[in-house]
Write an enzyme that holds these catalytic residues in place. Structure first.
Site, PDB file in Angstrom:
ATOM      1  CG  ASP A 170      40.855  -1.700   9.763  1.00 45.37           C
ATOM      2  OD1 ASP A 170      41.672  -2.292   8.937  1.00 45.37           O
ATOM      3  OD2 ASP A 170      40.148  -1.073   9.184  1.00 45.37           O
ATOM      4  CB  CYS A 230      49.825  25.271  17.304  1.00 44.79           C
ATOM      5  SG  CYS A 230      49.908  23.897  16.683  1.00 44.79           S
ATOM      6  CG  ASP A 247      40.518   4.972  14.716  1.00 46.24           C
ATOM      7  OD1 ASP A 247      39.796   4.073  15.504  1.00 46.24           O
ATOM      8  OD2 ASP A 247      40.316   4.927  13.335  1.00 46.24           O
ATOM      9  CB  CYS A 259      51.195  27.576  14.534  1.00 44.24           C
ATOM     10  SG  CYS A 259      49.344  26.882  13.996  1.00 44.24           S
ATOM     11  CB  CYS A 262      51.987  22.407  13.915  1.00 42.42           C
ATOM     12  SG  CYS A 262      51.165  23.515  12.814  1.00 42.42           S
ATOM     13  CG  HIS A 275      46.854  23.359  12.970  1.00 41.61           C
ATOM     14  ND1 HIS A 275      47.395  24.004  13.909  1.00 41.61           N
ATOM     15  CD2 HIS A 275      45.816  23.320  13.213  1.00 41.61           C
ATOM     16  CE1 HIS A 275      46.387  24.603  14.740  1.00 41.61           C
ATOM     17  NE2 HIS A 275      45.389  24.098  14.354  1.00 41.61           N
TER      18      HIS A 275
HETATM   19 ZN   LIG Z   1      49.608  24.481  14.356  1.00 43.45          ZN
END
Ligand SMILES: [Zn+2]
Length: 386
Positions: free
Chosen positions: A92, A304, A266, A309, A306, A335
């Site tokens: 930015d 998910c 963003d 998870c 990740c 996550h």
């Molecule tokens: Zn997750």
């Protein structure tokens, strides 16, 4: 010389899928950029950011110019090398953060003088200085320096501010050094006023940028007013260039803005929420501090992949936050970023398959329902010690 550019792939209504082609790689759009304020996406290693599927991250000029300083970042090989992110980085201009310093800053026609929130030292940002700093950081995408008024504001205030931002945009462009695969985005201002937005777009496209950002939204006007402003703003932007809605937003904000023709986003929401125990899921948000998760052996989301998870239960995440363990914010940030990236991939696929209205309805129905009973949860498995 081929500068940074966007190429279209498919449309569905106003929504667009495409590719942003840069010196540091190609990013499929629509895309969400995790915020790496001070040269780090808070609580994440860059490998974990990569694993979520993020293709481009954001850095903040204001924070980096104060600490460690733009010249020092340059000496350390630029922001890509310093933070271990070889992919594209958008920085930015520092304008938005300087404006939000309130009493600590003084605005004039040439730029802004402000005091550091860290040690009170005095600094100055002008369109030229902001552009030079972003060059020193080695930003793939440099943002024009602008002024962003808080909403609501009178039409007179919005006009004066927009006209100042357009003069600054021309000076930012003048200071920008073209390099292959790099680019600079102009920022459309004008608040919620249709005429001002149109004038701003005319001024920016006359100057000519590699992409166009929509600024001055997500500053307290509410989703309805943000969407209605996008309704008349995005159709005026060139079809041929990337469009970036700054500082937005919730999953529903992203979806609504993609439907209105935005390509890039963003926001600190997924990372900030991750540090404060709030999880984004297909079934809305969960607060992991809540006692109802204390003995819940299910993962956060069955959809998910990740680390949080794949390996851990809601009960364990609850315990981590209740105990103020640093792993809680780490796992939940991971996550949330994984969820945002998966959401963008889902939306992108729906555009390519010309199926966005159906997918949009399913996503919104999911967020409105806290009922997980229909979902099949995998049994948490502990992998053997290698
Ligand atoms: Zn997750």
């Amino acid at each position: 010389m081929k500068t940074l550019h966007w190429t279209p792939e498919a449309t569905c209504g106003q929504a667009r899928a495409g590719h942003l082609r840069t010196a540091h790689g190609t990013v499929p759009t629509p895309t969400f950029m995790p915020v790496g304020t001070a040269g780090t996406v808070k609580a994440m290693t860059m490998d974990s950011v990569r694993s979520t599927g993020a293709g481009i991250v954001l850095g903040n000029t204001y924070h980096l110019m104060l600490r460690p300083g733009a010249e020092r970042v340059r000496k350390l090989g630029g922001l890509h090398r310093m933070m271990d992110w070889p992919g594209p980085i958008l920085t930015d201009s520092g304008g938005f953060q300087v404006m939000s310093l309130g009493a600590l800053r003084k605005l004039d026609q040439d730029g802004v003088t402000f005091q550091s929130h860290i040690d009170g030292s005095r600094h100055r940002l002008t369109p030229e200085r902001s552009t030079d700093i972003q060059h020193a950081l080695d930003a793939t995408i440099t943002m024009a320096f602008d002024e962003c008024p808080a909403l609501p504001a009178t039409p007179e205030t919005l006009r004066a501010s927009m006209e100042l931002s357009m003069r600054w945009a021309a000076r930012s462009r003048e200071a920008f050094v073209q390099r292959e695969g790099y680019g600079q985005f102009g920022i459309v201002q004008g608040g919620t006023e249709r005429d001002l937005r149109a004038e701003s777009i005319k001024a920016l496209t006359d100057i000519g940028f590699e992409g166009y950002a929509i600024g001055g939204l997500a500053v307290g006007e509410g989703q309805e007013l943000m969407f209605s402003t996008l309704d008349f703003t995005t159709p005026l932007l060139p079809q041929t260039h990337a469009r970036y809605l700054m500082g937005v937003g919730t999953p529903d904000d992203l979806l609504g803005a993609v439907e209105r023709g935005v390509d890039m986003f963003d926001c600190v929401m997924p990372t900030r929420a991750g540090r404060t125990a709030r999880a984004y899921t297909e079934r809305g948000t969960l607060n992991l501090r809540n006692a109802r998760h204390a003995e819940d052996t299910r993962p956060l989301s069955p959809h998910c992949d990740c680390l949080a998870c794949a390996r851990h239960s809601r009960a364990y995440l609850h315990h981590l936050f209740r105990s103020d363990e640093i792993l809680g914010p780490m796992l939940l940030t991971w996550h949330n970023l994984a969820y945002y990236q998966r959401l963008m991939r889902t939306i992108r696929t729906a555009i390519v398959e010309n199926n966005l209205p159906k997918v949009t309805a399913e996503l919104r129905a999911g967020w409105a329902s806290a009922d997980w009973s229909e979902d099949e949860f995998p049994r948490p498995e502990i992998p053997p010690v290698p």
